[in-house]
Write an enzyme that holds these catalytic residues in place. Structure first.
Site, PDB file in Angstrom:
ATOM      1  N   HIS A  84       0.842  -1.206   0.000  1.00  0.00           N
ATOM      2  CA  HIS A  84       0.000   0.000   0.000  1.00  0.00           C
ATOM      3  C   HIS A  84       0.870   1.246   0.000  1.00  0.00           C
ATOM      4  O   HIS A  84       1.856   1.319   0.730  1.00  0.00           O
ATOM      5  CB  HIS A  84      -0.920   0.024   1.230  1.00  0.00           C
ATOM      6  CG  HIS A  84      -2.049   0.984   1.094  1.00  0.00           C
ATOM      7  ND1 HIS A  84      -1.911   2.334   1.346  1.00  0.00           N
ATOM      8  CD2 HIS A  84      -3.328   0.802   0.702  1.00  0.00           C
ATOM      9  CE1 HIS A  84      -3.072   2.933   1.120  1.00  0.00           C
ATOM     10  NE2 HIS A  84      -3.944   2.030   0.735  1.00  0.00           N
ATOM     11  N   GLY A 165       7.400  21.900   9.158  1.00  0.00           N
ATOM     12  CA  GLY A 165       8.705  21.281   9.374  1.00  0.00           C
ATOM     13  C   GLY A 165       9.665  21.573   8.240  1.00  0.00           C
ATOM     14  O   GLY A 165       9.328  22.281   7.280  1.00  0.00           O
ATOM     15  N   HIS A 170      11.567  12.861   8.164  1.00  0.00           N
ATOM     16  CA  HIS A 170      12.206  12.342   9.369  1.00  0.00           C
ATOM     17  C   HIS A 170      12.969  11.071   8.993  1.00  0.00           C
ATOM     18  O   HIS A 170      12.470  10.256   8.203  1.00  0.00           O
ATOM     19  CB  HIS A 170      11.136  12.032  10.421  1.00  0.00           C
ATOM     20  CG  HIS A 170      11.676  11.641  11.753  1.00  0.00           C
ATOM     21  ND1 HIS A 170      12.139  10.362  12.019  1.00  0.00           N
ATOM     22  CD2 HIS A 170      11.823  12.348  12.906  1.00  0.00           C
ATOM     23  CE1 HIS A 170      12.546  10.298  13.268  1.00  0.00           C
ATOM     24  NE2 HIS A 170      12.369  11.486  13.842  1.00  0.00           N
ATOM     25  N   PRO A 171      14.151  10.851   9.516  1.00  0.00           N
ATOM     26  CA  PRO A 171      14.989   9.740   9.057  1.00  0.00           C
ATOM     27  C   PRO A 171      14.414   8.340   9.290  1.00  0.00           C
ATOM     28  O   PRO A 171      14.782   7.404   8.578  1.00  0.00           O
ATOM     29  CB  PRO A 171      16.297   9.920   9.848  1.00  0.00           C
ATOM     30  CG  PRO A 171      15.969  10.848  10.962  1.00  0.00           C
ATOM     31  CD  PRO A 171      14.859  11.707  10.485  1.00  0.00           C
ATOM     32  N   THR A 172      13.510   8.185  10.248  1.00  0.00           N
ATOM     33  CA  THR A 172      12.890   6.865  10.447  1.00  0.00           C
ATOM     34  C   THR A 172      11.365   6.909  10.387  1.00  0.00           C
ATOM     35  O   THR A 172      10.735   5.927  10.004  1.00  0.00           O
ATOM     36  CB  THR A 172      13.289   6.268  11.815  1.00  0.00           C
ATOM     37  OG1 THR A 172      12.894   7.168  12.858  1.00  0.00           O
ATOM     38  CG2 THR A 172      14.789   6.022  11.875  1.00  0.00           C
ATOM     39  N   ALA A 173      10.770   8.047  10.737  1.00  0.00           N
ATOM     40  CA  ALA A 173       9.305   8.137  10.802  1.00  0.00           C
ATOM     41  C   ALA A 173       8.684   8.683   9.524  1.00  0.00           C
ATOM     42  O   ALA A 173       7.465   8.619   9.355  1.00  0.00           O
ATOM     43  CB  ALA A 173       8.882   9.008  11.986  1.00  0.00           C
ATOM     44  N   GLY A 174       9.498   9.230   8.617  1.00  0.00           N
ATOM     45  CA  GLY A 174       8.960   9.770   7.370  1.00  0.00           C
ATOM     46  C   GLY A 174       8.190  11.048   7.596  1.00  0.00           C
ATOM     47  O   GLY A 174       8.699  12.015   8.159  1.00  0.00           O
TER      48      GLY A 174
END
Length: 301
Positions: A84, A165, A170-174
């Site tokens: 998805h 922002g 974000h490097p892990t959370a997108g």
């Protein structure tokens, strides 16, 4: 006495496979005064979970932010994979007016949630629906173009940068998409008695709005590993304008062209009573039918 206001939220986070993670993310929505967790639907192949929750604006806002915090903590988009489209751990937080509340108030609430997501967790936010900053961003498909991996490469550009922002993910959370709209989507699957995925994909292309189908429908052809056959999976954004029966009959008609039978269909998650009644009226040819004739509707009052 002022009547209480209620908002419907249908947030979507990017894990549908790890039971302990799913339960931990949903937990902040449980046992909160003024908030009712209606359902959550993990989808293994999609690797996402769709949650349905109803609540009063203030406690619901806090519960949704707490849920998002858990998504950011427990889902790493550098490792996540699924069929998805998605751009973030807490992929979407869409709001809809449910009772005694206006769309304008829901738009304001969505703005507050979007600002808080970045302020508290430093996760960038895209606004969509009636909160979108331009016409393109009203559509999730535009924001998600390229998905997490592709968006990461172009998030610095003016066209694709977040609304809240820095011009980066974000490097892990997108990133998270926050929105308010008048109508929520109904997830509807129609099952075909064939293993030929190309047939489901061709039918999906015919039913979805951008490629010539129904303007309020988006669809994909997919295979669910856990069951036989293939699926035309639809997101229906207005089942008043395009009823379930109309989409079902279209898929059935197109499948017959390939000599393929429709074996059944499935509504994923909650659905409005009116959206079932318009199909009931169609198939039974009911005349002058009123919702009040259903005894259980009187209990709702």
């Amino acid at each position: 006495m002022t009547e209480k206001q209620y908002v419907l939220a249908v947030p979507n986070f990017s894990d549908g496979r790890r039971k302990e993670v799913i339960e931990a993310i949903v937990e902040p929505l449980r046992n909160v005064e003024g908030v009712s967790l209606v359902s959550y639907e993990p989808e293994h192949d999609f690797n996402r979970t769709v949650v349905t929750v109803i609540g009063e604006p203030t406690p619901l806002k806090e519960a949704l932010l707490n849920m998002a915090q858990k998504s950011y903590e427990l889902i790493n988009m550098e490792e996540q994979q699924g069929t998805h489209p998605r751009i973030g751990a807490q992929d979407t937080i869409p709001l809809f007016p449910f009772k005694n509340i206006t769309i304008e108030e829901c738009v304001k609430l969505a703005e507050e949630i979007g600002e808080e997501v970045y302020k508290r967790f430093e996760v960038p936010v895209f606004f969509s629906g009636q909160n979108s900053r331009n016409e393109d961003r009203k559509a999730l498909s535009f924001i998600r173009k390229g998905q997490y991996e592709g968006l990461k490469e172009v998030a610095h550009t003016d066209e694709r940068k977040p609304d809240v922002g820095p011009a980066a993910l974000h490097p892990t959370a997108g990133a998270t998409i926050v929105s308010a709209d008048l109508e929520g989507l109904t997830a509807y699957n129609v099952f075909l008695a064939t293993e030929d995925l190309s047939i489901a994909k061709n039918i999906a292309k015919g039913v979805r709005g951008p490629s010539g189908g129904f303007s309020t429908v988006r669809a994909v052809g997919i295979k669910f590993p856990e069951r036989e056959g293939v699926v035309v999976s639809m997101n229906m954004f207005d089942c008043g304008a395009t009823p379930l029966y109309r989409a079902f009959n279209f898929v059935k008609q197109e499948a017959a062209r390939y000599g393929v039978a429709v074996t059944g269909s499935e509504i994923v998650g909650p659905v409005k009573l009116d959206y079932l009644l318009n199909s009931l009226e169609y198939y039974l040819g009911l005349e002058n039918f009123r919702k009040e004739q259903i005894l259980e509707t009187h209990l709702m009052k």
